[in-house]
Design an enzyme around this catalytic site. Sequence first.
Site, PDB file in Angstrom:
ATOM      1  N   ARG A  19       1.212  -4.909   5.353  1.00  0.00           N
ATOM      2  CA  ARG A  19       0.012  -5.610   5.090  1.00  0.00           C
ATOM      3  C   ARG A  19       0.096  -7.024   5.134  1.00  0.00           C
ATOM      4  O   ARG A  19       1.106  -7.892   5.266  1.00  0.00           O
ATOM      5  CB  ARG A  19      -0.094  -5.384   3.423  1.00  0.00           C
ATOM      6  CG  ARG A  19      -1.443  -5.682   2.685  1.00  0.00           C
ATOM      7  CD  ARG A  19      -1.299  -5.595   1.258  1.00  0.00           C
ATOM      8  NE  ARG A  19      -2.719  -5.815   0.605  1.00  0.00           N
ATOM      9  CZ  ARG A  19      -2.808  -5.414  -0.744  1.00  0.00           C
ATOM     10  NH1 ARG A  19      -1.859  -5.132  -1.325  1.00  0.00           N
ATOM     11  NH2 ARG A  19      -4.181  -5.917  -1.125  1.00  0.00           N
ATOM     12  N   HIS A  32      11.635   1.233   1.072  1.00  0.00           N
ATOM     13  CA  HIS A  32      11.466   0.044   1.354  1.00  0.00           C
ATOM     14  C   HIS A  32      12.616  -0.723   2.079  1.00  0.00           C
ATOM     15  O   HIS A  32      12.708  -1.793   2.223  1.00  0.00           O
ATOM     16  CB  HIS A  32      11.507  -0.717  -0.087  1.00  0.00           C
ATOM     17  CG  HIS A  32      10.343  -0.401  -0.959  1.00  0.00           C
ATOM     18  ND1 HIS A  32       8.869  -0.347  -0.224  1.00  0.00           N
ATOM     19  CD2 HIS A  32      10.006  -0.480  -2.397  1.00  0.00           C
ATOM     20  CE1 HIS A  32       8.193  -0.029  -1.337  1.00  0.00           C
ATOM     21  NE2 HIS A  32       8.783  -0.202  -2.367  1.00  0.00           N
ATOM     22  N   THR A  57       1.859   3.232  -2.473  1.00  0.00           N
ATOM     23  CA  THR A  57       1.287   4.278  -3.540  1.00  0.00           C
ATOM     24  C   THR A  57       0.148   4.987  -2.622  1.00  0.00           C
ATOM     25  O   THR A  57       0.055   6.342  -2.689  1.00  0.00           O
ATOM     26  CB  THR A  57       0.809   3.564  -4.737  1.00  0.00           C
ATOM     27  OG1 THR A  57       1.690   2.696  -5.097  1.00  0.00           O
ATOM     28  CG2 THR A  57       0.638   4.621  -5.559  1.00  0.00           C
ATOM     29  N   GLY A  77       0.728  -1.268  -0.010  1.00  0.00           N
ATOM     30  CA  GLY A  77       0.007   0.062  -0.049  1.00  0.00           C
ATOM     31  C   GLY A  77       0.746   1.219   0.159  1.00  0.00           C
ATOM     32  O   GLY A  77       0.288   2.287   0.289  1.00  0.00           O
TER      33      GLY A  77
HETATM   34  P1  A3P Z   1      -3.593  -5.216  -4.954  1.00  0.00           P
HETATM   35  O1  A3P Z   1      -2.418  -5.730  -5.956  1.00  0.00           O
HETATM   36  O2  A3P Z   1      -3.804  -6.152  -3.947  1.00  0.00           O
HETATM   37  O3  A3P Z   1      -4.645  -4.771  -5.769  1.00  0.00           O
HETATM   38  P2  A3P Z   1       2.417  -0.781  -3.404  1.00  0.00           P
HETATM   39  O4  A3P Z   1       1.827   0.533  -3.707  1.00  0.00           O
HETATM   40  O5  A3P Z   1       3.129  -0.937  -2.089  1.00  0.00           O
HETATM   41  O6  A3P Z   1       3.241  -1.291  -4.687  1.00  0.00           O
HETATM   42  O7  A3P Z   1       0.952  -1.614  -3.292  1.00  0.00           O
HETATM   43  C1  A3P Z   1       0.028  -1.791  -4.284  1.00  0.00           C
HETATM   44  C2  A3P Z   1      -1.118  -2.297  -3.622  1.00  0.00           C
HETATM   45  O8  A3P Z   1      -1.851  -1.279  -3.025  1.00  0.00           O
HETATM   46  C3  A3P Z   1      -1.945  -3.079  -4.773  1.00  0.00           C
HETATM   47  O9  A3P Z   1      -2.749  -4.043  -4.212  1.00  0.00           O
HETATM   48  C4  A3P Z   1      -2.925  -1.900  -5.098  1.00  0.00           C
HETATM   49  O10 A3P Z   1      -4.170  -2.160  -5.756  1.00  0.00           O
HETATM   50  C5  A3P Z   1      -3.304  -1.476  -3.908  1.00  0.00           C
HETATM   51  N1  A3P Z   1      -3.759   0.086  -3.848  1.00  0.00           N
HETATM   52  C6  A3P Z   1      -3.250   1.200  -4.578  1.00  0.00           C
HETATM   53  N2  A3P Z   1      -3.901   2.440  -4.232  1.00  0.00           N
HETATM   54  C7  A3P Z   1      -4.688   2.037  -3.106  1.00  0.00           C
HETATM   55  C8  A3P Z   1      -5.859   2.776  -2.635  1.00  0.00           C
HETATM   56  N3  A3P Z   1      -5.938   4.011  -2.819  1.00  0.00           N
HETATM   57  N4  A3P Z   1      -6.623   2.144  -1.662  1.00  0.00           N
HETATM   58  C9  A3P Z   1      -6.395   0.735  -1.478  1.00  0.00           C
HETATM   59  N5  A3P Z   1      -5.407  -0.025  -2.137  1.00  0.00           N
HETATM   60  C10 A3P Z   1      -4.367   0.686  -2.897  1.00  0.00           C
END
Ligand code: A3P
Length: 370
Positions: A204, A182, A122, A120
């Site tokens: 997560r 990270h 991003t 999460g």
């Molecule tokens: P999923 O692949 O399970 O959908 P990161 O940003 O660390 O790369 O994580 C990506 C994960 O966060 C993805 O999960 C993505 O869909 C989810 N994600 C991105 N924006 C989000 C938001 N606004 N609310 C909830 N989850 C989000």
Amino acid sequence: MDQFSSLIQKLFFLYICVVSVDAKNNNPFIKKILLMSFVTTPGLEDYQEEANLALIFDKYKDKFTTFPKEKGWMTEELYKYQGFWHQSKNVVSVETVMATQDTFQAFPTDIYLATLPKSGTTWLKALVFATVNRNMYKNKPLSAHPLQTSNPHNCLPFVECEVLKTSPTYVDAYLPRLFATHMPYTSLPQSILDSRCRIVYMCRKPKDVLFSLFHFANKLRGKSHIVMTFEEAFEMFTKGVIPNGPYWDHVKGYYKISLEQPTKIMFLTYEDMKMDTPKYLRRLAKFLGYPFTEEEEAKGMVEDIVSLRSFDNLSEVNKHGSLSIGIPNYAFFREGKVGDWRKHLTTEMSEMLDQITKEKFDGLDLVLTD
Ligand code: A3P
């Protein structure tokens, strides 16, 4: 810029790359960077960062060749450095971690968002950027807000990428500096550990991280690589071989320090954030020193930030385009749900992950099983 000036600029940076890097080494990544300069149309800063990245790869290339090595997810290889697996030849990599440890200087006012990939990051970047900078944009039209047009990764950089910049992110008017990372807690540069800066860690549950990472890796592998099978991904994850993993050690490192130093590290979970985003955003804002005022509450500021930075809105803004490193913006938004793994993991796989998680977190008040 007209085409001629653009060509001159490209030739200039091609020259810098060639003279500043030992191109005689026949380094395939440097070749790729040079090629990219011609097939993409990045801005001046991107060229400088690419040249700096090439210099960093070159500087650190001999330091980790003897480290334990495994096949990577998104990059060819992962190297074990200070107990954790890192990508190589990437902006967030063993090379940039080493460079960061060697050169980065933290400020006491800094804010760091620490995560494992796919936890999460991003979303957290968007929430924190919107919260901390809310006064800067409050009297401007919504369309002027950077998050309305740009990927959160462009608004809030990884500290690992700071070493690529020619001038550091430090402008009085923009304090505090916001960074993500990270890096595991134990690999953070000493100046971050020693300073009074604040760190937010978002964790997560492992099964969703695994599933999200599996999809992300295959998206990035695209047509040029052999696509990973889920069985392969599962085996690597359980062995701890993921970028910045092992999963459990990364989480445990930050969790333990958050108990010892609760004013320095706030420990959040993606699941809690999903369940009640306004509640945890309020806590987050308070921890960061930007609590919502009564007036802001009355105006519905918290709910506005939550809804503007929701999965639906962020994924809409990021439907097109890509980061300067070539990752398409949409790749960061897949389902955004809790428990998506249920559709895909076998009972046996699920039980095995729960068992490992229980063992690794034994004695800690941390329940990340399902
Ligand atoms: P999923 O692949 O399970 O959908 P990161 O940003 O660390 O790369 O994580 C990506 C994960 O966060 C993805 O999960 C993505 O869909 C989810 N994600 C991105 N924006 C989000 C938001 N606004 N609310 C909830 N989850 C989000």
